[in-house]
Structure formats: structure tokens, C-alpha cells
Design a protein around this motif. Structure first.
Motif, PDB file in Angstrom:
ATOM      1  N   PHE A 196       0.870  -1.197   0.000  1.00 46.07           N
ATOM      2  CA  PHE A 196       0.000   0.000   0.000  1.00 46.07           C
ATOM      3  C   PHE A 196       0.898   1.236   0.000  1.00 46.07           C
ATOM      4  CE2 PHE A 196      -2.516  -3.416   1.704  1.00 46.07           C
ATOM      5  CZ  PHE A 196      -3.798  -3.191   1.228  1.00 46.07           C
ATOM      6  N   PRO A 197       1.670   1.416  -1.068  1.00 48.79           N
ATOM      7  CA  PRO A 197       2.711   2.456  -1.042  1.00 48.79           C
ATOM      8  C   PRO A 197       2.181   3.883  -0.924  1.00 48.79           C
ATOM      9  CG  PRO A 197       2.520   1.466  -3.233  1.00 48.79           C
ATOM     10  CD  PRO A 197       1.647   0.664  -2.328  1.00 48.79           C
ATOM     11  N   ALA A 198       0.877   4.068  -1.209  1.00 45.05           N
ATOM     12  CA  ALA A 198       0.381   5.452  -1.162  1.00 45.05           C
ATOM     13  C   ALA A 198       0.173   5.976   0.258  1.00 45.05           C
ATOM     14  CB  ALA A 198      -0.931   5.546  -1.942  1.00 45.05           C
ATOM     15  N   PHE A 199       0.067   5.078   1.235  1.00 47.35           N
ATOM     16  CA  PHE A 199      -0.155   5.563   2.607  1.00 47.35           C
ATOM     17  C   PHE A 199       1.081   6.284   3.145  1.00 47.35           C
ATOM     18  CE2 PHE A 199      -3.467   2.132   3.213  1.00 47.35           C
ATOM     19  CZ  PHE A 199      -4.507   2.984   3.555  1.00 47.35           C
ATOM     20  N   ARG A 200       0.838   7.368   3.875  1.00 43.16           N
ATOM     21  CA  ARG A 200       1.882   7.915   4.740  1.00 43.16           C
ATOM     22  C   ARG A 200       1.836   7.098   6.008  1.00 43.16           C
ATOM     23  NH1 ARG A 200       3.067  13.412   3.646  1.00 43.16           N
ATOM     24  NH2 ARG A 200       1.937  14.039   1.779  1.00 43.16           N
ATOM     25  N   ILE A 201       3.000   6.807   6.547  1.00 42.47           N
ATOM     26  CA  ILE A 201       3.034   5.914   7.711  1.00 42.47           C
ATOM     27  C   ILE A 201       3.740   6.593   8.879  1.00 42.47           C
ATOM     28  CG2 ILE A 201       3.777   3.658   8.571  1.00 42.47           C
ATOM     29  CD1 ILE A 201       3.934   2.691   5.667  1.00 42.47           C
TER      30      ILE A 201
END
Ligand code: FAD
Length: 293
Positions: free
Chosen positions: A140-145
Motif C-alpha cells: 500500500f505504497p500510497a499511505f503515509r506511515i
């Protein structure tokens, strides 16, 4: 840096964020929504909603996170724990958050629920937050974590240096920012962040601020979270024991002093653990108004 309001994006003010927990009973819901509405007036850069263990729709903030996001328009950060949860359960939750427009997560290991038999930690897909962060980053690379940080050390850890190493690895696995456990000694926070910088961790590490309104509750929380209560703080509350108003005033003035010092020394923002209470945080922010917010 995390997506922020116009002012903090242009560096005009430090980041401001508020943490809430899902009300446990329907009677507590008006306080939750009332506090959220009151605090939204301070134009937070984000609000975050905690979750229970297991990362599922039942234990997570799920529907509440969606509702807050849709009804308030605030940048809503979903806490998500992986302890004891399988990949399909976590994937379902990540899909759910993505589909309802949540862009930022606080990825946590969490703690096994107290009544669970031993071994819950081993049963989940991820034993620690670090591989969970790596999983989200990959699928889910679009999430900021965001991740949790413990300037005084996580309560489980026998070794502060190892704990800090684990923290740095967790960030390297793909975190964009971190929020700390609450603390009262700012030097501990700055020693921790300076060590992180020296070791190549440059994501913002937002200090978690716990406004004290109930000293007994604070003692319980600090034991649970491993946050030290300095003697000067215990002494300042000693005279307020039977006087809730005096306790609130003392709690607010301690927090104001702490926040001023943190910001003056370069902390990137403030993250308030609101405990869903509507009085203390506005009182603190009124004191800081004009200086920082
Ligand atoms: C700002 C903030 C918000 C929080 N929100 C929630 C919430 O919403 N819901 C909730 O249930 N809990 C929440 N917590 C608490 C958190 O879930 C617990 O502190 C939990 O015990 C650890 O989670 P973590 O993500 O920090 O774990 P980790 O980063 O995995 O660390 C846990 C422990 O494991 C150790 N460790 C890590 N990697 C390794 C390794 N490779 N080998 C050996 N040891 C290792 C660490 O040193 C540490 O002692 C929050 C904490 C903070 C600071």
C-alpha cells in the motif's frame, strides 16, 4: 513532513495534532464529538483515532475513523495494530481505509489483550511493528506511515540502546514520521531525537503531550506506558489532591511550560493525547496563542 495545514506547510507554525480514542459507551459519544468539534477550531494538521488490538474492523477504529474523516473533513489518521492479526485481516483493514480516503496510518504492533492466552504475539503475521511497516510500504505504497517512539524506552525493553535501534529500523522500513509516548523531561526527548539524527533518522518525531487533569489516572497510565513521573511533578500535584480545579490549573501550567520549552528548542510540533476531554487542551493552546498557534 506529514500533510499539514497551510500555515505549517509553509513553516509558519509547528505541526499540531490531537489524539482521540473510540468512546467505549454510547453515553460517551457526545463528549467525543463535542471535543472533536471544539478542537477542530485550532485547525489541527491531523487528528488520530486509536484502535484496539488485532487490527480488525471490530477492534480497530474502522467506522469511527471513516465517520470522522467524512463528517469533519479533518486529516484523519487511523491507528492500526498488527498484534495477533493475520495478513488477510490486516489487508482488509488497509483496503477499507484506502477506499474511504484515509491517507495516513499510525502503524503499531499493539499489545495482546490482557485476557488472551500467552502466545498471541507469535500468532499474528507480524511479531513487531517493523515488518508491518515494511508490508504496508510494499503493498500500500500510497499511505503515509507514522510509528510510535519511546524516548524513555518501551516498557518491555531491557536495553534502551537496542530499543532505539529497533525504532530506527522501524523508520527505515518506511515510516514518514513518528509520535512519541508522553514524557515530562524534555531533555530525554531531545537526547533521543539528537541520537536519531546522528544515526541518520531525519523524519519528524512529534512529542506526545499528556495534559494532566487527574493525577491518580496519570500514575496508572505512566506505569502502563513506562513514562517516568519526576519528583518535581509529583510535588506540584501534592497540594491539589482534593481539589480538581487546582489539579486542572496545575496540569495546564505544567503542559504550557513543557510545550513552550519543546517548541523553543526546535521540536517540530505537538501531539496532544486528549483522552477525549475538552477543557485542558484548549486552555493550553490559549496560553500558547500568538506565540506559536
Ligand atoms: C503515539 C502512540 C500511539 C499509540 N496508539 C495505540 C493504539 O491506538 N492502540 C494500541 O493498542 N496501542 C497503541 N500504542 C501503544 C503500543 O501499541 C504499545 O506500546 C506496544 O507495546 C508497542 O507497539 P509498537 O508499535 O511501538 O511496537 P514495536 O515497535 O514493535 O516495539 C515493541 C517492542 O519490541 C521491541 N522490538 C522491536 N523490534 C524488535 C526485534 N526485531 N527484536 C526484538 N525486539 C524488538 C521494541 O524494542 C519494543 O520493546 C500507542 C503508542 C504510542 C507511543
Amino acid at each position: 513532513m506529514i500533510q499539514v495545514s497551510k500555515e505549517s506547510a509553509s513553516g509558519q507554525r509547528p505541526t499540531l495534532s490531537f489524539e482521540f480514542f473510540p468512546p467505549k459507551k454510547p453515553e460517551a459519544e457526545p463528549l467525543f464529538w463535542g471535543t472533536l468539534e471544539r478542537l477542530s477550531g485550532y485547525r489541527p494538521d491531523f487528528v488520530s483515532i486509536t484502535c484496539g488490538a488485532g487490527g480488525s474492523r471490530q477492534t480497530g477504529g474502522g467506522e469511527l475513523v471513516r465517520k470522522v474523516h467524512e463528517q469533519t473533513g479533518l486529516h484523519t489518521v487511523a491507528h492500526l495494530t498488527c498484534v495477533g492479526a493475520s495478513r488477510p485481516v490486516l489487508t482488509e483493514m488497509l483496503n477499507f481505509y484506502r477506499d474511504c480516503g484515509i491517507t495516513t496510518l499510525l502503524a503499531l504492533r499493539g499489545d495482546p489483550p490482557r485476557h488472551e492466552p500467552a502466545g498471541t504475539l507469535e500468532q499474528g503475521a507480524f511479531r513487531y511493528a517493523e515488518p508491518f511497516v515494511a508490508f504496508i510500504r510494499e503493498y500500500f505504497p500510497a499511505f503515509r506511515i507514522g510509528v510510535a517512539a519511546y524516548p524513555e524506552g518501551h516498557p518491555e525493553t531491557p536495553d534502551l540502546e537496542q530499543d532505539q535501534l529497533h525504532f530506527r529500523r522501524k523508520v527505515e522500513a518506511g515510516a514518514d514520521f513518528a509520535v512519541t509516548q508522553f514524557f515530562f523531561d524534555n531533555d530525554v526527548y531531545f537526547r533521543f531525537t539528537e541520537e536519531c539524527h546522528r544515526k541518520g533518522v531525519h523524519v519528524p518525531i512529534y512529542p506526545g503531550i499528556m495534559p494532566v487533569t487527574d493525577f491518580k489516572q496519570l500514575k496508572r497510565l505512566s506505569e502502563l506506558c513506562g513514562s517516568a513521573l519526576p519528583q518535581w511533578l509529583v510535588d506540584r500535584f501534592a497540594a491539589t489532591r482534593d481539589d480538581p480545579e487546582a489539579m486542572l490549573r496545575t496540569g495546564v501550567s505544567i503542559a504550557v511550560e513543557q510545550c513552550r520549552d519543546l517548541l523553543a528548542r526546535g521540536a517540530p510540533g505537538l501531539h496532544f493525547f486528549t483522552l477525549n476531554q475538552s477543557v485542558a487542551v484548549p486552555s493550553i493552546l490559549e496560553e500558547l496563542a500568538g506565540e506559536y498557534y
